[in-house]
Motif scaffolding. Sequence first.
Motif, mmCIF file in Angstrom:
data_model
loop_
_atom_site.group_PDB
_atom_site.id
_atom_site.type_symbol
_atom_site.label_atom_id
_atom_site.label_comp_id
_atom_site.label_asym_id
_atom_site.label_seq_id
_atom_site.Cartn_x
_atom_site.Cartn_y
_atom_site.Cartn_z
ATOM 1 N N MET A 123 0.864 -1.023 0.254
ATOM 2 C CA MET A 123 -0.007 0.315 -0.030
ATOM 3 C C MET A 123 1.031 1.433 0.182
ATOM 4 S SD MET A 123 -3.058 -0.760 2.448
ATOM 5 C CE MET A 123 -4.195 0.005 2.494
ATOM 6 N N ARG A 124 0.145 2.066 -0.636
ATOM 7 C CA ARG A 124 0.572 3.538 -0.249
ATOM 8 C C ARG A 124 0.274 4.357 0.460
ATOM 9 N NH1 ARG A 124 1.745 5.306 -6.735
ATOM 10 N NH2 ARG A 124 3.063 3.593 -7.082
ATOM 11 N N CYS A 125 1.148 4.743 1.699
ATOM 12 C CA CYS A 125 0.642 5.572 3.112
ATOM 13 C C CYS A 125 1.104 6.800 3.097
ATOM 14 C CB CYS A 125 1.041 4.781 4.333
ATOM 15 S SG CYS A 125 0.233 3.140 4.145
ATOM 16 N N LEU A 126 0.597 8.521 3.556
ATOM 17 C CA LEU A 126 0.743 9.581 3.822
ATOM 18 C C LEU A 126 0.804 9.418 4.974
ATOM 19 C CD1 LEU A 126 2.401 12.427 3.114
ATOM 20 C CD2 LEU A 126 -0.493 12.689 1.987
ATOM 21 N N ASP A 127 2.006 9.270 6.091
ATOM 22 C CA ASP A 127 1.446 10.170 7.527
ATOM 23 C C ASP A 127 1.749 12.212 7.367
ATOM 24 O OD1 ASP A 127 1.586 10.695 9.749
ATOM 25 O OD2 ASP A 127 3.139 9.508 10.252
ATOM 26 N N VAL A 128 0.810 12.646 7.926
ATOM 27 C CA VAL A 128 0.921 14.112 8.006
ATOM 28 C C VAL A 128 1.034 14.131 8.875
ATOM 29 C CG1 VAL A 128 -0.428 16.175 7.443
ATOM 30 C CG2 VAL A 128 0.021 14.266 5.374
ATOM 31 N N GLY A 129 2.129 15.148 9.320
ATOM 32 C CA GLY A 129 1.743 15.551 10.569
ATOM 33 C C GLY A 129 2.755 14.348 11.187
ATOM 34 N N CYS A 130 3.725 13.873 11.064
ATOM 35 C CA CYS A 130 4.416 12.645 11.477
ATOM 36 C C CYS A 130 5.637 12.811 12.534
ATOM 37 C CB CYS A 130 5.411 12.289 10.047
ATOM 38 S SG CYS A 130 6.860 13.569 9.826
ATOM 39 N N GLY A 131 5.819 14.442 13.075
ATOM 40 C CA GLY A 131 6.379 13.973 14.427
ATOM 41 C C GLY A 131 7.415 13.506 14.223
ATOM 42 N N ALA A 132 7.947 12.504 15.482
ATOM 43 C CA ALA A 132 8.843 12.274 15.254
ATOM 44 C C ALA A 132 9.754 10.856 15.072
ATOM 45 C CB ALA A 132 9.428 11.352 17.037
ATOM 46 N N GLY A 133 8.451 10.112 13.738
ATOM 47 C CA GLY A 133 8.626 9.755 12.958
ATOM 48 C C GLY A 133 7.916 8.266 13.174
ATOM 49 N N ASP A 134 7.639 7.705 13.977
ATOM 50 C CA ASP A 134 7.697 6.835 14.387
ATOM 51 C C ASP A 134 5.889 6.287 13.652
ATOM 52 O OD1 ASP A 134 8.811 6.672 16.873
ATOM 53 O OD2 ASP A 134 8.258 8.835 17.233
ATOM 54 N N VAL A 135 4.891 6.696 13.912
ATOM 55 C CA VAL A 135 4.320 5.795 12.647
ATOM 56 C C VAL A 135 4.808 5.884 11.746
ATOM 57 C CG1 VAL A 135 1.720 6.830 11.557
ATOM 58 C CG2 VAL A 135 2.322 7.265 14.169
ATOM 59 N N THR A 136 5.536 6.477 10.659
ATOM 60 C CA THR A 136 6.221 6.140 9.513
ATOM 61 C C THR A 136 6.955 5.355 9.669
ATOM 62 O OG1 THR A 136 5.805 8.428 9.685
ATOM 63 C CG2 THR A 136 7.193 7.430 7.439
ATOM 64 N N MET A 137 7.637 4.843 10.433
ATOM 65 C CA MET A 137 7.865 3.572 10.166
ATOM 66 C C MET A 137 6.972 2.400 10.612
ATOM 67 S SD MET A 137 11.037 4.889 9.787
ATOM 68 C CE MET A 137 12.160 3.441 9.747
ATOM 69 N N LEU A 138 6.415 2.343 11.309
ATOM 70 C CA LEU A 138 5.461 1.642 11.628
ATOM 71 C C LEU A 138 4.756 1.753 9.657
ATOM 72 C CD1 LEU A 138 3.917 -0.505 13.268
ATOM 73 C CD2 LEU A 138 2.696 1.050 14.220
ATOM 74 N N LEU A 139 4.369 2.212 9.635
ATOM 75 C CA LEU A 139 3.585 1.704 8.358
ATOM 76 C C LEU A 139 4.745 1.903 7.536
ATOM 77 C CD1 LEU A 139 1.795 5.484 7.646
ATOM 78 C CD2 LEU A 139 1.057 3.270 7.625
ATOM 79 N N ALA A 140 5.991 2.166 7.710
ATOM 80 C CA ALA A 140 7.180 1.688 6.165
ATOM 81 C C ALA A 140 6.590 -0.433 6.563
ATOM 82 C CB ALA A 140 8.294 2.099 6.200
ATOM 83 N N SER A 141 6.720 -1.006 7.841
ATOM 84 C CA SER A 141 6.815 -2.114 8.001
ATOM 85 C C SER A 141 5.944 -3.498 8.355
ATOM 86 C CB SER A 141 7.415 -2.130 9.749
ATOM 87 O OG SER A 141 6.176 -1.882 10.382
ATOM 88 N N MET A 142 5.413 -2.348 8.373
ATOM 89 C CA MET A 142 3.228 -2.767 7.328
ATOM 90 C C MET A 142 3.738 -3.452 5.486
ATOM 91 S SD MET A 142 0.860 -1.649 10.283
ATOM 92 C CE MET A 142 -0.359 -1.658 9.939
ATOM 93 N N VAL A 143 3.287 -1.981 5.223
ATOM 94 C CA VAL A 143 3.718 -2.135 4.058
ATOM 95 C C VAL A 143 4.844 -2.469 2.803
ATOM 96 C CG1 VAL A 143 2.337 -0.269 4.025
ATOM 97 C CG2 VAL A 143 3.955 0.336 3.116
ATOM 98 N N GLY A 144 6.146 -2.758 3.815
ATOM 99 C CA GLY A 144 6.886 -2.783 3.221
ATOM 100 C C GLY A 144 8.066 -2.811 1.560
ATOM 101 N N PRO A 145 9.249 -2.700 1.186
ATOM 102 C CA PRO A 145 9.213 -2.113 0.659
ATOM 103 C C PRO A 145 9.122 -1.680 -1.210
ATOM 104 C CG PRO A 145 9.925 -4.011 0.619
ATOM 105 C CD PRO A 145 9.345 -3.947 1.481
ATOM 106 N N ALA A 146 8.505 -2.324 -1.090
ATOM 107 C CA ALA A 146 7.451 -2.518 -2.129
ATOM 108 C C ALA A 146 5.768 -1.577 -2.345
ATOM 109 C CB ALA A 146 6.529 -3.419 -3.206
#
Length: 64
Positions: A41-64
């Motif tokens: 999936m493609r995800c956008l983390d708006v207002g990402c703070g310290a980036g923790d949710v962004t990293m969680l999303l990345a782990s869930m969707v993978g490199p593709a």
Amino acid sequence: MSNDYVIAGGQPGFDRLRVLARVWGATTESLLRSVGVGASMRCLDVGCGAGDVTMLLASMVGPA
């Protein structure tokens, strides 16, 4: 309009965001799974703070 930012900046602000990420991490992951976030999936983390949710999303969707 005020120019005051609600969250203190610098290292103290970053540290506070990291504490909040640890406290809410399991709930955030549960929410993301419940709405169907998954591989490729493609995800956008708006207002990402310290980036923790962004990293969680990345782990869930993978490199593709």
